[in-house]
Design an enzyme around this catalytic site. Structure first.
Site, short mmCIF file in Angstrom:
data_model
loop_
_atom_site.label_atom_id
_atom_site.label_comp_id
_atom_site.label_asym_id
_atom_site.label_seq_id
_atom_site.Cartn_x
_atom_site.Cartn_y
_atom_site.Cartn_z
N CYS A 21 -67.48 64.08 -86.67
CA CYS A 21 -66.29 63.38 -86.19
C CYS A 21 -65.04 63.99 -86.82
O CYS A 21 -65.05 64.28 -88.02
CB CYS A 21 -66.42 61.91 -86.59
SG CYS A 21 -65.09 60.88 -86.01
N PRO A 22 -64.00 64.27 -86.06
CA PRO A 22 -63.80 63.91 -84.66
C PRO A 22 -64.07 65.06 -83.69
O PRO A 22 -63.66 65.01 -82.55
CB PRO A 22 -62.31 63.55 -84.63
CG PRO A 22 -61.70 64.56 -85.57
CD PRO A 22 -62.74 64.74 -86.68
#
Length: 87
Positions: A21-22
């Site tokens: 992430c992200p």
């Protein structure tokens, strides 16, 4: 050997496995920008946070989360690019 894709026929497959992430979401946004309206993007990710991220992203955008499933350690999403003529 054919792979089950939940009945979806994606126009593009994005392999974001191993990214944290992200990055899976950012890569998905980049891939969507290259698709025509109404086309289907399949995203594969090993990041558990992507389950929430993809749903939040599609809720806040005009794109549609057509489906998602977990296959072992891999999360698979089908996102339809906004602007589809048939609604």
């Amino acid at each position: 050997m054919s792979e089950q894709t939940g009945g979806f026929q994606p126009d593009t497959v994005l392999d974001a496995c191993g990214l944290h992430c992200p990055l899976p979401l950012l890569k998905a946004k980049q891939a969507l920008s290259g698709l025509a309206a109404g086309q289907l993007l399949e995203v594969r990710s090993t990041d558990a946070g992507s389950w929430r991220d993809m749903a939040s992203f599609t809720d806040q955008s005009a794109h549609a989360l057509e489906g998602r499933e977990q296959r072992g350690d891999v999360y698979v999403y089908w996102i339809r690019k906004a602007g589809d003529a048939h609604s």
